[in-house]
Structure formats: C-alpha cells, structure tokens
Scaffold this motif. Structure first.
Motif, mmCIF file in Angstrom:
data_model
loop_
_atom_site.group_PDB
_atom_site.id
_atom_site.type_symbol
_atom_site.label_atom_id
_atom_site.label_comp_id
_atom_site.label_asym_id
_atom_site.label_seq_id
_atom_site.Cartn_x
_atom_site.Cartn_y
_atom_site.Cartn_z
ATOM 1 N N ALA A 1 0.831 -1.203 0.000
ATOM 2 C CA ALA A 1 0.000 0.000 0.000
ATOM 3 C C ALA A 1 0.866 1.254 0.000
ATOM 4 C CB ALA A 1 -0.914 -0.009 1.225
ATOM 5 N N ALA A 2 1.937 1.241 0.813
ATOM 6 C CA ALA A 2 2.824 2.403 0.883
ATOM 7 C C ALA A 2 3.514 2.629 -0.466
ATOM 8 C CB ALA A 2 3.870 2.193 1.978
ATOM 9 N N ARG A 3 3.929 1.539 -1.121
ATOM 10 C CA ARG A 3 4.608 1.669 -2.411
ATOM 11 C C ARG A 3 3.649 2.244 -3.454
ATOM 12 N NH1 ARG A 3 6.668 -3.795 -4.081
ATOM 13 N NH2 ARG A 3 7.732 -3.677 -2.085
ATOM 14 N N ARG A 4 2.402 1.747 -3.442
ATOM 15 C CA ARG A 4 1.407 2.265 -4.393
ATOM 16 C C ARG A 4 1.156 3.747 -4.146
ATOM 17 N NH1 ARG A 4 -3.025 -2.533 -4.379
ATOM 18 N NH2 ARG A 4 -1.916 -3.952 -5.758
ATOM 19 N N TRP A 5 1.016 4.097 -2.868
ATOM 20 C CA TRP A 5 0.766 5.498 -2.517
ATOM 21 C C TRP A 5 1.940 6.368 -2.957
ATOM 22 C CZ3 TRP A 5 3.389 8.741 0.987
ATOM 23 C CH2 TRP A 5 2.743 9.954 1.238
ATOM 24 N N TRP A 6 3.176 5.857 -2.754
ATOM 25 C CA TRP A 6 4.378 6.607 -3.117
ATOM 26 C C TRP A 6 4.420 6.844 -4.612
ATOM 27 C CZ3 TRP A 6 7.458 9.151 -0.004
ATOM 28 C CH2 TRP A 6 8.703 9.584 -0.468
ATOM 29 N N ARG A 7 4.039 5.819 -5.423
ATOM 30 C CA ARG A 7 4.050 5.946 -6.885
ATOM 31 C C ARG A 7 2.957 6.914 -7.337
ATOM 32 N NH1 ARG A 7 4.419 0.022 -8.476
ATOM 33 N NH2 ARG A 7 6.640 -0.408 -8.395
ATOM 34 N N ALA A 8 1.787 6.813 -6.707
ATOM 35 C CA ALA A 8 0.652 7.641 -7.115
ATOM 36 C C ALA A 8 0.862 9.112 -6.781
ATOM 37 C CB ALA A 8 -0.628 7.126 -6.438
ATOM 38 N N ARG A 9 1.746 9.386 -5.823
ATOM 39 C CA ARG A 9 1.925 10.750 -5.338
ATOM 40 C C ARG A 9 2.447 11.659 -6.445
ATOM 41 N NH1 ARG A 9 5.174 13.239 -1.090
ATOM 42 N NH2 ARG A 9 6.824 11.935 -1.878
#
Length: 51
Positions: free
Chosen positions: A43-51
């Motif tokens: 989830a953190a990786r997805r959030w980091w990419r989406a940012r």
C-alpha cells in the motif's frame, strides 16, 4: 504402578498437545504479522508511486 505410568503418560500427552497448540498459535500470529506488513508495504509503495 500401572496407574502412575498411565498418569505420567497422560501428563506427557497433555504437555505435547499444549506445546503443539502454542507452536501453531505462534506460527499463525507470525504469518498474520508478515501478511499485514506485506500489505502495508504494498500500500505504501502504491501510494508513493501515485503521489
């Protein structure tokens, strides 16, 4: 004498069974913990990419 041996055998069986239950519980908790950490990492990786 036979009763004493049976009682000791019973006690040993109870110890073994409780040890197995504790081991299984620790294993399940560990798997849940790893799954939770993995989910958070994804989830953190997805959030980091989406940012």
């Amino acid at each position: 004498m036979v009763g004493g041996v049976l009682a000791i055998g019973d006690f040993m069986l109870m110890l073994v069974m409780s040890a197995l239950w504790v081991g299984a519980a620790i294993l399940c908790a560990g798997l849940l913990g790893v799954g939770t950490l993995g989910g958070l990492a994804i989830a953190a990786r997805r959030w980091w990419r989406a940012r």
